[in-house]
Enzyme design. Structure first.
Site, PDB file in Angstrom:
ATOM      1  N   SER A 116       0.858  -1.189   0.000  1.00 56.92           N
ATOM      2  CA  SER A 116       0.000   0.000   0.000  1.00 56.92           C
ATOM      3  C   SER A 116       0.895   1.240   0.000  1.00 56.92           C
ATOM      4  CB  SER A 116      -0.911  -0.008   1.223  1.00 56.92           C
ATOM      5  OG  SER A 116      -0.138  -0.079   2.399  1.00 56.92           O
ATOM      6  N   ASP A 161       8.735  -2.742  -5.657  1.00 58.38           N
ATOM      7  CA  ASP A 161       7.336  -2.344  -5.445  1.00 58.38           C
ATOM      8  C   ASP A 161       6.970  -1.165  -6.336  1.00 58.38           C
ATOM      9  OD1 ASP A 161       7.672  -4.211  -3.510  1.00 58.38           O
ATOM     10  OD2 ASP A 161       7.454  -2.849  -1.817  1.00 58.38           O
ATOM     11  N   TYR A 211      14.144  -5.479   8.366  1.00 59.16           N
ATOM     12  CA  TYR A 211      14.335  -5.295   6.924  1.00 59.16           C
ATOM     13  C   TYR A 211      15.692  -4.626   6.682  1.00 59.16           C
ATOM     14  CZ  TYR A 211      13.461  -4.120   2.070  1.00 59.16           C
ATOM     15  OH  TYR A 211      13.555  -4.026   0.697  1.00 59.16           O
TER      16      TYR A 211
END
Ligand code: GLA
Length: 375
Positions: A116, A161, A211
């Site tokens: 998103s 992404d 991450y």
């Protein structure tokens, strides 16, 4: 509804899936993502003055002054995706923005691994590019969006992404070389299977910090490898055979990470070939192997994701399943025979609830176009 209001223009910006090639983009390897039919809509309207107003049904509103330096907010992380993008545009196209309002709504679950965040970054970039005729190339837009996440949000994400959200095409998956950014659009011939995302509805706190830690571990790996093999520039291009000879130099943990990266890069290339040959069963096996590596060697899974993948292994109607995106929660991506999608979702939802006391949600994803204007 954004679509019904009087905006100067309205943008539809999709989420993305990734079939295989996880945590590979920032290692300079290949990934296999696509944009999907779940999206956010953003309406833009120019106005007088310097103050811009952004409003989201889900996240509330905030204002900023276009003529004052933009800085990340400590109390509104969500706003930083947008402020970061605007800051990037102002750097590349100084003085070409004037005040505007924008309104955001959509059906993309946040924190579920379908990006998103990239939908938001790329949607804002694409919309402002059109609204102010900025003439930004697709690649410039992708890089502005990625840099916003690095500089304003603090996640050192790769480029997958933003690339998929901007470049996605209906019924195609993108085989993207994340180092050269060369890409091929492959037919997503997956009949009679459907892509189903199962959302654990958990987002473990580790997601962002771990991450960045994985990224550092991989940087460490390539640094050590380069001491002996000076020609390599990215971890994903180092063959497994070479990594195996450096087990002592790399140390146990970094060795595991590097092994995963080499194996996943190989799997992704293999998967792109079997997809084109129509060998979906093999494709599914590679997805399972990817999950195994992400869970046992790269350590970015969690009990909820592992449970969903393990459950699917007992059902022949599911030919492949794995965690998707950064990990530590979010969704699994599943290839399920079209005749059994509903019954499978029903049974796994009950099993998941019994195990964790959490409601599972499911999303049927169709591969769609990337960010676009709505007429
Ligand atoms: C997140 C990042 C991407 C990628 C994936 C893992 O979605 O934003 O750049 O690294 O995780 O594959």
């Amino acid at each position: 509804m954004v679509a019904n209001k009087h905006f100067d223009l309205t943008v539809k910006s999709p989420g993305r899936i990734n079939l295989i090639g996880e945590h590979i983009d920032y290692n300079g390897g290949h990934v296999l993502p696509a944009a999907i039919n779940l999206n956010i809509k953003i309406g833009f309207k120019k106005k007088e003055g310097n103050i811009c107003h952004v409003n989201s049904k889900l996240k509330g509103g905030f204002k900023f002054n276009l003529h004052e330096p933009l800085k990340p907010k400590s109390d509104n992380i969500w706003a930083n995706y947008i402020l970061g993008v605007i800051n990037g545009i102002l750097k590349l196209r100084p003085q070409q923005l004037s005040a505007f309002d924008c309104e955001i709504e959509g059906n993309l679950p946040i924190g579920s691994g379908i990006s998103s965040s990239a939908a938001l970054e790329c949607g804002i970039t694409f919309g402002l590019n059109a609204l102010f005729n900025l003439n930004l190339s697709e690649l410039e837009q992708i890089k502005i969006a990625q840099k916003a996440e690095h500089d304003f949000v603090g996640t050192k994400c790769g480029i997958m992404d933003q690339f998929a959200v901007t470049m996605g095409q209906e019924k195609k998956v993108i085989l993207l070389n994340c180092e050269t950014l060369k890409h091929e659009l492959l037919d997503a011939n997956i009949n009679p299977y459907k892509i189903v995302l199962l959302n654990t509805n958990v987002e473990h706190e580790l997601a962002s910090s771990e991450y960045n830690t994985r990224r550092k571990e991989c940087e460490k790996a390539i640094e050590i490898i380069k001491l002996k093999y000076t020609d390599y520039r990215h971890l994903a291009e180092v063959p497994l055979e070479i990594i195996k000879t450096l087990e002592n130099e790399l140390g146990q943990l970094v060795f595991k990470r590097a092994t995963y990266v080499a194996e996943e890069e190989k799997r992704t290339i293999h998967a792109s070939i079997v997809l084109q040959n129509g060998d979906l069963i093999k494709f599914g096996e590679l997805m399972y192997a990817s999950h195994e590596g992400l869970s046992k060697k790269y350590h970015v899974s969690c009990p909820e994701l592992d449970f969903l993948v393990d459950y699917s292994k007992k059902h022949n109607s599911v030919i492949g399943s794995r965690m998707m995106g950064g990990g530590f929660g979010g969704c699994t991506i599943n290839l399920i025979h079209e005749d059994y999608v509903q019954s499978y979702i029903e049974s796994i939802t009950i099993a998941y609830k019994n195990q964790f006391g959490i409601e599972l949600s499911s999303l049927k994803a169709d591969i769609s176009n990337g960010v676009s204007l709505i007429n």
